[in-house]
Design an enzyme around this catalytic site. Structure first.
Site, PDB file in Angstrom:
ATOM      1  N   GLY A  41       3.554   1.086  -4.680  1.00 55.13           N
ATOM      2  CA  GLY A  41       3.483   0.905  -6.125  1.00 55.13           C
ATOM      3  C   GLY A  41       4.730   0.271  -6.702  1.00 55.13           C
ATOM      4  O   GLY A  41       5.188  -0.772  -6.237  1.00 55.13           O
ATOM      5  N   HIS A  72     -18.099  -3.011 -33.727  1.00 52.41           N
ATOM      6  CA  HIS A  72     -19.389  -3.591 -33.331  1.00 52.41           C
ATOM      7  C   HIS A  72     -20.461  -2.531 -33.083  1.00 52.41           C
ATOM      8  O   HIS A  72     -21.648  -2.868 -32.969  1.00 52.41           O
ATOM      9  CB  HIS A  72     -19.226  -4.420 -32.047  1.00 52.41           C
ATOM     10  CG  HIS A  72     -18.649  -5.782 -32.253  1.00 52.41           C
ATOM     11  ND1 HIS A  72     -17.329  -5.997 -32.582  1.00 52.41           N
ATOM     12  CD2 HIS A  72     -19.217  -7.015 -32.164  1.00 52.41           C
ATOM     13  CE1 HIS A  72     -17.112  -7.307 -32.683  1.00 52.41           C
ATOM     14  NE2 HIS A  72     -18.238  -7.940 -32.432  1.00 52.41           N
ATOM     15  N   PRO A  79       0.830  -1.209   0.000  1.00 52.96           N
ATOM     16  CA  PRO A  79       0.000   0.000   0.000  1.00 52.96           C
ATOM     17  C   PRO A  79       0.868   1.264   0.000  1.00 52.96           C
ATOM     18  O   PRO A  79       1.771   1.407   0.825  1.00 52.96           O
ATOM     19  CB  PRO A  79      -0.797  -0.122   1.303  1.00 52.96           C
ATOM     20  CG  PRO A  79      -0.807  -1.585   1.609  1.00 52.96           C
ATOM     21  CD  PRO A  79       0.513  -2.105   1.123  1.00 52.96           C
ATOM     22  N   GLU A 124       2.516  -5.843 -13.517  1.00 51.21           N
ATOM     23  CA  GLU A 124       3.920  -6.234 -13.759  1.00 51.21           C
ATOM     24  C   GLU A 124       4.733  -5.100 -14.373  1.00 51.21           C
ATOM     25  O   GLU A 124       5.568  -5.296 -15.255  1.00 51.21           O
ATOM     26  CB  GLU A 124       3.986  -7.495 -14.622  1.00 51.21           C
ATOM     27  CG  GLU A 124       3.425  -8.707 -13.903  1.00 51.21           C
ATOM     28  CD  GLU A 124       3.911 -10.016 -14.471  1.00 51.21           C
ATOM     29  OE1 GLU A 124       5.081 -10.106 -14.881  1.00 51.21           O
ATOM     30  OE2 GLU A 124       3.106 -10.956 -14.497  1.00 51.21           O
TER      31      GLU A 124
END
Length: 383
Positions: free
Chosen positions: A132, A340, A129, A365
């Site tokens: 990062g 679409h 926390p 990652e």
């Protein structure tokens, strides 16, 4: 220069593709809707070797080459982003550190179990926390040697597979002085007292791949659970992440390929202004761009994998492949929805789910911004 797959790789690709077609892709919508992990398919992956991609055969894995490993993750991404992410994290993050740095006893105890499909999976806990991407300075979870044990205290965030794992490889601070040699990797079995796994995070996508906060309160584990060298955890983690970036790049290609195929099919059945929309140039340009970028990303990922299996430096190439492939996937999936039209925004069509799944890839990652930093540092070091 040979850009083709060899015969063994082509056979492997077909085996994995056929498996994903029958066992993974048909359940992708259900997995997303219910947020349930697809254990039924994953149990069947063990005998195929898909749970031990980087694990040598002597420890129960398939030990395939790095390109074949990327092929497997790409095919899984084509079938279901959630399942692919869990298996990519298991192989690239949850087992690779043990394979690369673990003791013989550790390998013999844990790798056959998680590679077979009989046990659960592997997980890696890095992020904390408020920290990062800052691993060197941001890791506060600490481990102290007390008698013949490590005692771990702290917390982690965004741990993929935590609730479906046999163990969580945890990056901890073992030297309070700080610096690049102040962290170590420890293997923490998930049934250890004091280890608490919070409920799964509620995410935008990848809902069938559980992600958790993990808390360690006086967690006691044996000293032998140290992975690799004492205070070398940062270097081991960075090397592990290089391989993980190749996997995330491959997964992104799979997602983009699935969205692209769905878009191609839709353009042939949807009519506008008296003809299939496939015949409209604006649509053709989006399809052409998608095909171009998917192919380019695939070559980049395969090249990074080739460097890895050849034992050559590949940090820059892995970061480049991950950066390009993940950002490419988001563009391709966005355009697939655009093709679409209104239907693309509906959960009745797969491109909506695929787009949500692809969104994480530029974050997990190592964010796109961190990849650019890695690439730039490598460039400047070599000038």
């Amino acid at each position: 220069m040979d850009f083709g797959l060899n015969e063994e790789q082509r056979m492997w690709q077909k085996v994995v593709h056929d498996f994903v077609t029958s066992e993974v892709k048909p359940k992708a919508h259900e997995v997303d809707e219910n947020g349930a992990f697809n254990w039924e398919a994953v149990r069947k992956m063990g005998p195929l070797g898909m749970l031990g991609l980087s694990i040598p055969e002597e420890y129960g894995g398939s030990g395939v080459d790095a390109i074949s490993a990327a092929i497997a993750i790409e095919e899984l991404g084509w079938g279901c982003g959630s399942t692919a992410l869990a298996i990519a994290a298991h192989n690239g993050l949850g087992t690779a550190p043990i394979t690369l740095y673990g003791s013989q006893d550790m390998k013999k105890r844990w790798l056959p179990l998680v590679a077979s499909g009989r046990g659960k999976l592997g997980a890696l806990a890095l992020t904390e926390p408020g920290a990062g991407s800052d691993l060197q300075g941001g890791v506060r979870t600490k481990a102290e040697k007390i008698g013949n044990e490590w005692v771990v205290n702290g917390s982690k965030m965004w741990c993929t597979n935590a609730s479906i794992a046999e163990y969580i490889i945890t990056l901890v601070r073992t030297n309070p002085a700080g610096g690049s040699r102040s962290l170590s990797m420890l293997l923490v079995p998930t049934n250890t007292p004091g280890l608490m796994i919070a409920p799964a995070e509620k995410k935008m996508g990848l809902k069938g791949s559980p992600t958790h906060a993990v808390t360690y309160e006086d967690v006691h584990i044996p000293l032998d659970n140290l992975i690799g060298e004492y205070n070398h955890g940062l270097h081991q983690t960075l090397a592990t992440l290089d391989g993980g970036r190749v996997s995330i790049g491959a997964l992104s290609i799979g997602l983009a390929q699935a969205a692209y195929e769905a878009a191609i099919a839709y353009t042939k059945e949807r009519f506008a202004f008296g003809k299939p929309i496939a015949e409209h140039q604006a649509i053709q340009f989006m399809l052409a761009d998608a095909a171009l970028e998917i192919e380019a990303a695939r070559f980049m990922v395969y090249r990074a994998a080739w460097l890895k299996q050849d034992g050559k430096p590949y940090s820059k190439e892995a970061a480049m492949a991950k950066l390009f492939a993940t950002e490419m996937a988001e563009r391709v999936c966005r355009n697939a929805i655009q093709i679409h039209g209104g239907y693309g925004y509906s959960r009745d069509y797969p491109v909506e789910r695929i787009y949500r799944d692809a969104r994480l890839m530029t974050i997990g990652e190592g964010t796109s911004e961190m990849q650019r930093i890695v690439i730039a540092r490598q460039l400047l070091l070599n000038q």
